[in-house]
Structures are given as structure tokens and as C-alpha cells.
Design a protein around this motif. Structure first.
Motif, mmCIF file in Angstrom:
data_model
loop_
_atom_site.group_PDB
_atom_site.id
_atom_site.type_symbol
_atom_site.label_atom_id
_atom_site.label_comp_id
_atom_site.label_asym_id
_atom_site.label_seq_id
_atom_site.Cartn_x
_atom_site.Cartn_y
_atom_site.Cartn_z
ATOM 1 N N LEU A 331 -9.468 6.597 19.278
ATOM 2 C CA LEU A 331 -8.339 7.301 19.902
ATOM 3 C C LEU A 331 -7.962 8.569 19.150
ATOM 4 N N GLY A 332 -8.748 8.929 18.121
ATOM 5 C CA GLY A 332 -8.534 10.210 17.462
ATOM 6 C C GLY A 332 -8.058 10.164 16.026
ATOM 7 N N ALA A 333 -7.820 8.973 15.487
ATOM 8 C CA ALA A 333 -7.373 8.893 14.089
ATOM 9 C C ALA A 333 -8.510 9.270 13.156
ATOM 10 N N THR A 334 -8.217 10.119 12.183
ATOM 11 C CA THR A 334 -9.239 10.521 11.211
ATOM 12 C C THR A 334 -9.409 9.426 10.161
ATOM 13 N N ARG A 335 -10.528 9.515 9.434
ATOM 14 C CA ARG A 335 -10.767 8.549 8.359
ATOM 15 C C ARG A 335 -9.672 8.643 7.290
ATOM 16 N N ALA A 336 -9.242 9.896 6.971
ATOM 17 C CA ALA A 336 -8.181 10.082 5.979
ATOM 18 C C ALA A 336 -6.899 9.407 6.441
ATOM 19 N N ARG A 337 -6.645 9.450 7.745
ATOM 20 C CA ARG A 337 -5.430 8.829 8.295
ATOM 21 C C ARG A 337 -5.490 7.313 8.129
ATOM 22 N N ILE A 338 -6.660 6.732 8.318
ATOM 23 C CA ILE A 338 -6.829 5.282 8.168
ATOM 24 C C ILE A 338 -6.677 4.879 6.695
ATOM 25 N N VAL A 339 -7.286 5.673 5.802
ATOM 26 C CA VAL A 339 -7.152 5.387 4.366
ATOM 27 C C VAL A 339 -5.687 5.471 3.938
ATOM 28 N N ARG A 340 -4.975 6.483 4.473
ATOM 29 C CA ARG A 340 -3.571 6.635 4.118
ATOM 30 C C ARG A 340 -2.749 5.439 4.600
ATOM 31 N N GLN A 341 -3.088 4.918 5.746
ATOM 32 C CA GLN A 341 -2.379 3.739 6.256
ATOM 33 C C GLN A 341 -2.568 2.548 5.311
ATOM 34 N N LEU A 342 -3.813 2.346 4.860
ATOM 35 C CA LEU A 342 -4.085 1.234 3.949
ATOM 36 C C LEU A 342 -3.407 1.450 2.593
ATOM 37 N N LEU A 343 -3.385 2.706 2.112
ATOM 38 C CA LEU A 343 -2.714 2.981 0.845
ATOM 39 C C LEU A 343 -1.203 2.795 0.971
ATOM 40 N N THR A 344 -0.657 3.125 2.113
ATOM 41 C CA THR A 344 0.777 2.887 2.332
ATOM 42 C C THR A 344 1.086 1.402 2.217
ATOM 43 N N GLU A 345 0.236 0.582 2.817
ATOM 44 C CA GLU A 345 0.405 -0.867 2.715
ATOM 45 C C GLU A 345 0.342 -1.319 1.256
ATOM 46 N N SER A 346 -0.611 -0.739 0.511
ATOM 47 C CA SER A 346 -0.741 -1.106 -0.906
ATOM 48 C C SER A 346 0.490 -0.689 -1.705
ATOM 49 N N LEU A 347 1.002 0.516 -1.431
ATOM 50 C CA LEU A 347 2.175 0.995 -2.160
ATOM 51 C C LEU A 347 3.402 0.140 -1.874
ATOM 52 N N ILE A 348 3.570 -0.280 -0.637
ATOM 53 C CA ILE A 348 4.721 -1.114 -0.293
ATOM 54 C C ILE A 348 4.597 -2.483 -0.964
ATOM 55 N N PHE A 398 -0.303 2.858 -10.147
ATOM 56 C CA PHE A 398 -1.691 2.652 -10.583
ATOM 57 C C PHE A 398 -2.303 1.434 -9.904
ATOM 58 N N ALA A 399 -1.524 0.334 -9.871
ATOM 59 C CA ALA A 399 -2.035 -0.886 -9.248
ATOM 60 C C ALA A 399 -2.284 -0.679 -7.755
ATOM 61 N N ALA A 400 -1.363 0.018 -7.090
ATOM 62 C CA ALA A 400 -1.542 0.262 -5.653
ATOM 63 C C ALA A 400 -2.804 1.057 -5.388
ATOM 64 N N LEU A 401 -3.047 2.085 -6.179
ATOM 65 C CA LEU A 401 -4.270 2.878 -5.996
ATOM 66 C C LEU A 401 -5.506 2.055 -6.307
ATOM 67 N N LEU A 402 -5.382 1.203 -7.346
ATOM 68 C CA LEU A 402 -6.548 0.449 -7.790
ATOM 69 C C LEU A 402 -6.967 -0.588 -6.752
ATOM 70 N N PHE A 403 -5.998 -1.365 -6.245
ATOM 71 C CA PHE A 403 -6.400 -2.421 -5.306
ATOM 72 C C PHE A 403 -6.404 -1.939 -3.858
ATOM 73 N N GLY A 404 -5.804 -0.774 -3.573
ATOM 74 C CA GLY A 404 -5.776 -0.308 -2.196
ATOM 75 C C GLY A 404 -6.850 0.696 -1.856
ATOM 76 N N LEU A 405 -7.348 1.407 -2.858
ATOM 77 C CA LEU A 405 -8.298 2.472 -2.584
ATOM 78 C C LEU A 405 -9.668 1.933 -2.190
ATOM 79 N N VAL A 406 -10.097 0.846 -2.866
ATOM 80 C CA VAL A 406 -11.434 0.305 -2.579
ATOM 81 C C VAL A 406 -11.545 -0.175 -1.134
ATOM 82 N N PRO A 407 -10.617 -1.028 -0.649
ATOM 83 C CA PRO A 407 -10.718 -1.428 0.770
ATOM 84 C C PRO A 407 -10.576 -0.242 1.719
ATOM 85 N N GLY A 408 -9.687 0.714 1.364
ATOM 86 C CA GLY A 408 -9.492 1.868 2.248
ATOM 87 C C GLY A 408 -10.746 2.697 2.382
ATOM 88 N N LEU A 409 -11.378 3.006 1.243
ATOM 89 C CA LEU A 409 -12.602 3.808 1.286
ATOM 90 C C LEU A 409 -13.741 3.030 1.941
#
Length: 827
Positions: A331-348, A398-409
Motif C-alpha cells: 500500500l506504499g509504506a517504505t522499508r524505512a517506515r516499517i523499521v521506524r514502526q518496529l523501533l517505536t514499539e521497541s522504544l515504548i 541503547f536497549a531499544a536500539l539493540l533489541f529492536g533494530l535487528v528484527p526491524g532490519l
């Protein structure tokens, strides 16, 4: 305008991401609860340990311009506190001769526990502990009382009225926080003593200068009274002048030290001092630096394991949501947009974990603050301050980036269009994630291995410390301070009076049912001590360069038996009077040293004469080596004098009983008051408590690292279980087909358990190599334990192997119960 519009659009998108994440987490409360709990444990442990490190190592001491403060002492030696302190004349010379210090102060290092007796009317005197300080002590530290005033120079002069400063805790506990306490006078140690102030709650003498000790009151010392002729009594604390470096101060002190005398009347007492200034902060907590770094590293390992675990959880969750992400991409979502969504979940998730972690850290620090028996400095100052809050934010991000970045990427790199075409619900992408998830589990197991080996080595060291022969038996023994008056116009009269009183005390206490032995000493082991001179074999030339003498204890007959210390020869008797031969007992180490210079028959010191500065001494016994300053390391030289011929600095009654020591307190205190109605309500202390206090810092660090290792092992086992369970779920069709083709339940279980063990053994292999490297960095913290201790490494392999089997057994059992027909039909 364009920039503002883009910012507004970005803000709106972030707001949508947050709302979407919160909605998703509400719909998956189990996942959210597990993730937040894991993060709260990891972040809470990190914040608590950071607060300890910050208080002990990073934050300045709670004094004005504390970086200017230095501790001045000779290099460490085996002759105890007498060689680590200075006399009044040495203080005067150092203070007048140096030019690097604004001023120099100190306190009496030989102030004993329960040395202050407070009498309130006709009641039983109340025992407390006071410290004698030089009158400029508080001015030099920059400490102002919360009420009243600090000491002045006049308070320390000879003949000045007795005054006292109360600690905040004693003021509240004993005087009910009386706001009008300043100016009131009380009977303290038989003198009317005026309260001139109450110290602030933030000032705790024991927390800084004597960890684990309770100090109730501070009194000014008369430097030029009787203490002047008592030799070395005082520690030195200096404040550097602005612009003076530590190196300059050390050169200045080294130049003055040769001119310092124990007593200016005796030239032979000059030239034996050394004075080395070091930062007061280093003296207070510097020796804990390595232990704290190890502890900090351990909680860092916990956070890494928690992040790896969450990465695995998010990978599994992302695999189940792969259709959702594929649809959004279509539907038009970019890969960066999807990664950002997953990182938002990790940050919360991380933010929620940080809030829980702060609450957990506050509970841990609150518990630590009241652990007064632990010999660690500044425990009362532990708190969550601005630095701790900043550290919380840092590790949460740091923890949010560490555990959220791998699944997002991983999701972004995948072929989302192929996922959308896939007929299964994410089954294909689940297979793609399996290798990555297995790698993460291996990492978890390896980290857990390192933590377990570190904890195991520290535990083995602690057990080795407990096995040390202390030279006495602490079990079933206890001590209490005895108050007695031996005042007399003559020395012989004082000795006779003292002997009579202490003999009566021991006779009365020994008659109490359950008391096996009783004796009196002025200084108990693992505490204070002092040195007088170095008695040497009579007629043998004293060797050059020998300055440190044996530690001195004045004891009654029966003390060695009460402490469980062995004797070769005989004990003192009440017939060893001032008019008979002067006698001593020495320990084995000192006896061996003296035997190297004397031609004694059989090398035995028993029956031999020693020459001291004042008199000849007959050795009547050689006693076991007693650990006088710590449970680790070797015992030094010790010499024991009888109370019938010498004056003790205090009187600690030691009893050995067949009953639990605590049950004897009332009987012993009652017996003492029969002889002396003014006997204070002194603390009845088990001797085992002295040993526990000496070992408390090692035990504290060992227990914390062990707790973190157990937490790491639990998280690693959950990671293994998660990966194997997910693998079984993804392979349901395959397992069903295999069973339809004839595979037995045992074969299915074996295949799952083999996979579990493969992951565990790979992690163990990597972890063992890492542990070999890490264990060498903690070698200085170990006691009689090699960094490569095979028992520790074998226990680690066995424990993780068992945990892995248990973690894999449940999914294996579930896999073996799959119905082949149902599995094939559902596929």
C-alpha cells in the motif's frame, strides 16, 4: 515553511506510530508483560549498580571541595594501626613543617566500640560509641552541624569543659530528636558534658572512615594531655592549598617526615616516620574499584542477555506479522517506515521497562542503605540522582536500539512481496528467521557462561576464605564490653585493683550455667590493634632495619581457651603478679622469626627470655597464629601480655558457651551488674559476627554476581525454550509427515533435544573461550582459586547442559504428540 511542514508531518506520523504500538500491545498483553518484565530486571539491575558505582567511585565525597582532601599515612605494614598513625609531636611537626596544606587534622584511631557511657539519672548507663577528633576536624572537612556549632580550638585545650557533638541518628534514637538539645549537659563517662551541636543527617563518620561501624558522638581530643605520651594514636587528613598538586604535596610530606618524632623528648624516636598523601576518595573506596567494575560488567551482561531475548521475541512476533508488513508495503509504506514502526514499539517497551527498572532500583538501593553490617563505605548515601536518571535514559535507548533494530532490519531486508504471495501465514519467513534466532540464542548462552564462571570463581574464593584457619573458633563465643575502675595513686595499686576486679568478673561469669570458658582482652581479633616495641632474644644483637614490631594484646588467664586458640606451653595465671617474673605469650610466626636469630634448644621459644625496651620477658607459651586484621592473607607477629602485669586499653569479656550465644546475654549482663551496678547495657556481640563483618564485602559482591548469573541463566534458558518451541511450531507439518511415514515418538523427541543440545553446546564452547579471557581480569579478586579452576568450568558446562535439556524437553514432548493426520490436513 517547507521545513515546518515536514516537521509537522513527521510528528503526526510518530504520533500514529505510538498510538498503533499501544493498541497492538494492548491486544497482546502477554507479550507486553514479558517484554517489560525482562527489561525492568535488566535495566533495574544496571541502574542500582550504577548508583553504587557512582556513589563510591564517581561522585565526590560529601565534603566541601572534597577533591582537595588527602589521606596521609605510611605505606601499609604488618604492625597494624600503630604503624599507620602518628603521635601528637609528629602532628605538630608535620603541620608546621609542610607548606602544601591549608591545614591538617585527624582523629584517634584507637577509639573503641561502646567507649561512651551515658548516665541518665538513676537508671542503667547507656552504652554508645564516640570518636575523639582534633578540634579543627570539621572546619577542615567543611562540615557544618545541623544544629549548634562545631568544635573550636578552645574545646581541645587542656582543662577545657567537656563538650560533645551528637550524630543525627543517636540524637533521634536516644534523645527523641529534642530540638532544644543544644546547651544541655549529661553525665558521659563520669563527666558533665555539654551538647554543643547535632551533626547533619548527611554526615556519617562511620560510613566514610570506618565502614560498618556505628558512631554515635564526636568529642574533641586534648592533644597535650595524657594522650601526648601514649605514642601513635592519630590518623592524618589534609586539605591541599589551591593550585597544589598531589605530587607536590607528596614531595613536601616526604621532606618533613624524617624530622618527625614520636616524642620530642627522646631523639631516638625521631626519623622513623613516613607520610604519603593520597586522595581521600581513593582511601575511602579506591580498593573497591576492581570489584565494582566486575559488578558493573555483570549487570551489563544481564542487559545484553535481556536484549538478545527480546530480539528473539520480536523476531518471532515479526514473523507472525509478516503478512501485515507485506500488505503495508504493497500500500506504499517504505522499508524505512516499517523499521521506524518496529523501533517505536521497541522504544515504548524500553520506556516502560525503564520505569519498572527505576522502581526496582529504588527498592534495591533502599535495602542496601540499611545494611549497616556490610563493610562498604557510603552505603547511607546511595540514591537515584540526576546521573542515575541520565544513565537510565541512556541504557533504555541503547536497549531499544539493540533489541529492536535487528528484527526491524531483518523485516526490511526480506522480500515482502514474496511473503504476500505465500499461502501460509508467515511460515516461509519463519524459516528464514530461524538461523538468526539460533545465533542469538548461542549468544545468550555464551554470555550466561561468562556470568556463571565469574560467579563460580567468586563463590569458590569465598568458600576458600571460610576454610581459612583463623587461629580461633568463632562459633559459640561472644563478647561484651566490661566497665571497671582501676584508679589508684600508684601503678602497683592500680594493677592489684584491676586484677582483683577482673578475677571476680571471670569467676562470677564462669559460674553461669552453659559457660565453658571466659577471658578478657583489650582488642578482639579482626578489629583494632597496636604495637609497642619489638622484644628480641636476650643477648642477641638486634638486626638493622627492623622497625615493625608485633601486635600487642593484654589478656587475662582463660582468654585463649575462651577464644578456642591453642597454646604450646602454659597460659597466664593469676599468680603472674607485678612482683614475679614478667611473662608473655607469642604467636607461632613471631616465634619462628625469633628462632632464626637465637640458638634455642629444639627451636622452641617456650622458657626463653626476650629483651624489650623496658624489661626482660619470659615466654611461657606459644599460641596459634590469629588473623588480626582480615581473614585473607597471612597472620603477622603477635605478643600477649597478662593483665596482672600490664594495663589494657579496654576490657572485652569473651565467653565460650554450649548454648547459642544470644541466649546468654541477659545472664551475663546480670552477673556483671551484680559486681558493678553501673555496668552499661553494652552490646553482646557473637564472635562469628566479627568474622562475618570481615568477609561482608567479599560476600556482598559474590552474592550479587551470583544473583545476576542466575538471572542470566534463567533468561538464556527462556531463550532456548523460545527458539526450540518456535521451531517445533514451524515444523509441525514436517514432523507430522515424518510420523506418518513411521517415525516414532522417541525419534521425534530425540531430534528436537539434539537440536537443543547443539545450540547449547555451541554457546558453551564460545562462552568457555570468552570465560577464559574474562576470568584472568578478575584474578586479583580471587583467593586461593585459579582463574582457570576446572571445577568451576565443569560445573558451568553441567549446569547449562541440564538447563538446556529441561528447556528443550517440553517442546520435544509436544512435538512427539503431534497428530500426523491433523498436521497434514492443517497444512
Amino acid at each position: 515553511m517547507e521545513r515546518r511542514r515536514r516537521f509537522n508531518d513527521y510528528f503526526v506520523e510518530c504520533d500514529r506510530d505510538v498510538r498503533y504500538t499501544l493498541r497492538n500491545l494492548r491486544n497482546n498483553p502477554g507479550f507486553a508483560a514479558v517484554a517489560i518484565l525482562v527489561l525492568a530486571l535488566g535495566i533495574g539491575a544496571n541502574v542500582a549498580v550504577f548508583s553504587v558505582v557512582n556513589t563510591l567511585l564517581l561522585r565526590p565525597l560529601p565534603f566541601s571541595d572534597s577533591r582537595q582532601l588527602v589521606w596521609i599515612a605510611p605505606p601499609p605494614s604488618k604492625c597494624g594501626q600503630s604503624c599507620a598513625t602518628y603521635s601528637t609531636d609528629a602532628y605538630d611537626t608535620f603541620r608546621a613543617g609542610t607548606h602544601s596544606f591549608q591545614d591538617v587534622t585527624g582523629y584517634n584511631a584507637f577509639s573503641t566500640t561502646d567507649n561512651l557511657s551515658l548516665s541518665l539519672g538513676s537508671g542503667i548507663p547507656i552504652q554508645a560509641t564516640s570518636i575523639d577528633v582534633i578540634s579543627n576536624f570539621f572546619q577542615l572537612l567543611g562540615v557544618q552541624p545541623a544544629m549548634g556549632r562545631a568544635f573550636t580550638q578552645d574545646d581541645g585545650r587542656n582543662g577545657a569543659p567537656a563538650v560533645v557533638l551528637l550524630s543525627d541518628a543517636w540524637w533521634r534514637r536516644q534523645f527523641n530528636a529534642d530540638p532544644a538539645i543544644v546547651g544541655k549537659a549529661f553525665d558521659m563517662n563520669g563527666r558533665q558534658t555539654t551538647v554543643i551541636g547535632v551533626l547533619s543527617k548527611s554526615f556519617d563518620f562511620g560510613a566514610v572512615f570506618s565502614p560498618g561501624a556505628r558512631v554515635d558522638a564526636i568529642t574533641p581530643v586534648d592533644l597535650y594531655g595524657p594522650v601526648r605520651n601514649e605514642g601513635n594514636n592519630f590518623t592524618f587528613i589534609g586539605r591541599l592549598k589551591p593550585g597544589v598538586s598531589l605530587a607536590q604535596a607528596q614531595q613536601d610530606a616526604a621532606a618533613v617526615a624524617p624530622h618527625m618524632c614520636n616524642n620530642n623528648k627522646y631523639p631516638d624516636s625521631c626519623g622513623h616516620y613516613e607520610a604519603v598523601p593520597v586522595p581521600l576518595k581513593d582511601y575511602v573506596s579506591g580498593k573497591l574499584r576492581r570489584s565494582l567494575v566486575v559488578l558493573w560488567s555483570a549487570v551489563g551482561g544481564i542487559l545484553l542477555i535481556a536484549c538478545v531475548n527480546l530480539s528473539n521475541l520480536l523476531l518471532a512476533r515479526a514473523a507472525s506479522r509478516s503478512k501485515e508488513f507485506a500488505m503495508r508495503s504493497a500500500l506504499g509504506a517504505t522499508r524505512a517506515r516499517i523499521v521506524r514502526q518496529l523501533l517505536t514499539e521497541s522504544l515504548i517497551l524500553s520506556a516502560a521497562g525503564a520505569i519498572g527498572g527505576l522502581a526496582l532500583a529504588a527498592v534495591l538501593l533502599g535495602w542496601l542503605r540499611v545494611q549497616g553490617a556490610i563493610a562498604l563505605p557510603l552505603l547511607g548515601a546511595l540514591r537515584i540522582d540526576g546521573a542515575a536518571l541520565g544513565w537510565t535514559v541512556l541504557i533504555a535507548v541503547f536497549a531499544a536500539l539493540l533489541f529492536g533494530l535487528v528484527p526491524g532490519l531483518r523485516m526490511a531486508w526480506g522480500n515482502l512481496q514474496e511473503t504476500l504471495k505465500d499461502s501460509g501465514s508467515g511460515s516461509g519467513s519463519g524459516r528464514k528467521h530461524e538461523r538468526l534466532r539460533s545465533t542469538l540464542v548461542v549468544t545468550e548462552v555464551a554470555l550466561a557462561c561468562v556470568l556463571l564462571v565469574g560467579a563460580g570463581l567468586l563463590l569458590r574464593s569465598f568458600l576458600k576464605v571460610l576454610e581459612v584457619d583463623l587461629g580461633f573458633e568463632p562459633q559459640h563465643a561472644a563478647a561484651v564490653m566490661v566497665d571497671f575502675d582501676n584508679s589508684s595513686p600508684t601503678r602497683d595499686g592500680a594493677l592489684q585493683k584491676q586484677t582483683l576486679i577482673l578475677h571476680q568478673v571471670l569467676n562470677r561469669v564462669s559460674s553461669i550455667p552453659g559457660v565453658q570458658a571466659a577471658g578478657i582482652v583489650d582488642y578482639l581479633p579482626l578489629g583494632q590493634n597496636r604495637e609497642w616495641d619489638t622484644p628480641f632474644p636476650k643477648g642477641v644483637k638486634f638486626p638493622d632495619g627492623l622497625s615493625a614490631g608485633p601486635l600487642v594484646y593484654v589478656v587475662t588467664p582463660g582468654y585463649m581457651r575462651a577464644m578456642g586458640t591453642g597454646i604450646r606451653g602454659r597460659d597466664f595465671t593469676w599468680d603472674d603478679t607485678p612482683k614475679s617474673t614478667n611473662v608473655v605469650m607469642i604467636n607461632r610466626t613471631y616465634a619462628r622469626f625469633l628462632a632464626n636469630y637465637a640458638n634455642w634448644p629444639g627451636g622452641s621459644a617456650v622458657g626463653q627470655l626476650l629483651a624489650s625496651d623496658k624489661q626482660d620477658l619470659l615466654v611461657v607459651g606459644v599460641v596459634d597464629d590469629v588473623h588480626e586484621e582480615g581473614t585473607e592473607g597471612d597472620a603477622g607477629w603477635q605478643i600477649y601480655y597478662p593483665v596482672t602485669q600490664n594495663f589494657p586499653n579496654a576490657a572485652q569479656l569473651v565467653i565460650r558457651t554450649t548454648l547459642p550465644p544470644a541466649t546468654m546475654a541477659t545472664s551475663v549482663i546480670t552477673a556483671l551488674r551484680e559486681l558493678n551496678p553501673k555496668q552499661p547495657a553494652a552490646e553482646f556481640r557473637p564472635i562469628q559476627g566479627l568474622v562475618d563483618h570481615a568477609n561482608s564485602s567479599r560476600q556482598f559482591f559474590m552474592l550479587l554476581v551470583a544473583a545476576f548469573a542466575a538471572l542470566g541463566l534463567l533468561l538464556a534458558s527462556l531463550g532456548i525454550y523460545g527458539v526450540i518451541s518456535y521451531s517445533v511450531t514451524q515444523r509441525t507439518q514436517e514432523i507430522g509427515i515424518r510420523m506418518a511415514l513411521g517415525a516414532t515418538m522417541a525419534q521425534v523427541q530425540r531430534s528436537v533435544i539434539v537440536k537443543t543440545l547443539r545450540l547449547a553446546l555451541t554457546g558453551i564452547a564460545v562462552g568457555a573461550i570468552a570465560s577464559l579471557l574474562v576470568s584472568r581480569t578478575i584474578a586479583a579478586l580471587l583467593f586461593n582459586t585459579a582463574p582457570t579452576d576446572p571445577i568451576t568450568f565443569a560445573a558451568m558446562v553441567l549446569l547449562i547442559g541440564i538447563i538446556a535439556l529441561l528447556a528443550g524437553y517440553i517442546p520435544a514432548r509436544r512435538a512427539s504428540r503431534i497428530n500426523p493426520m491433523v498436521a497434514v490436513r492443517n497444512s
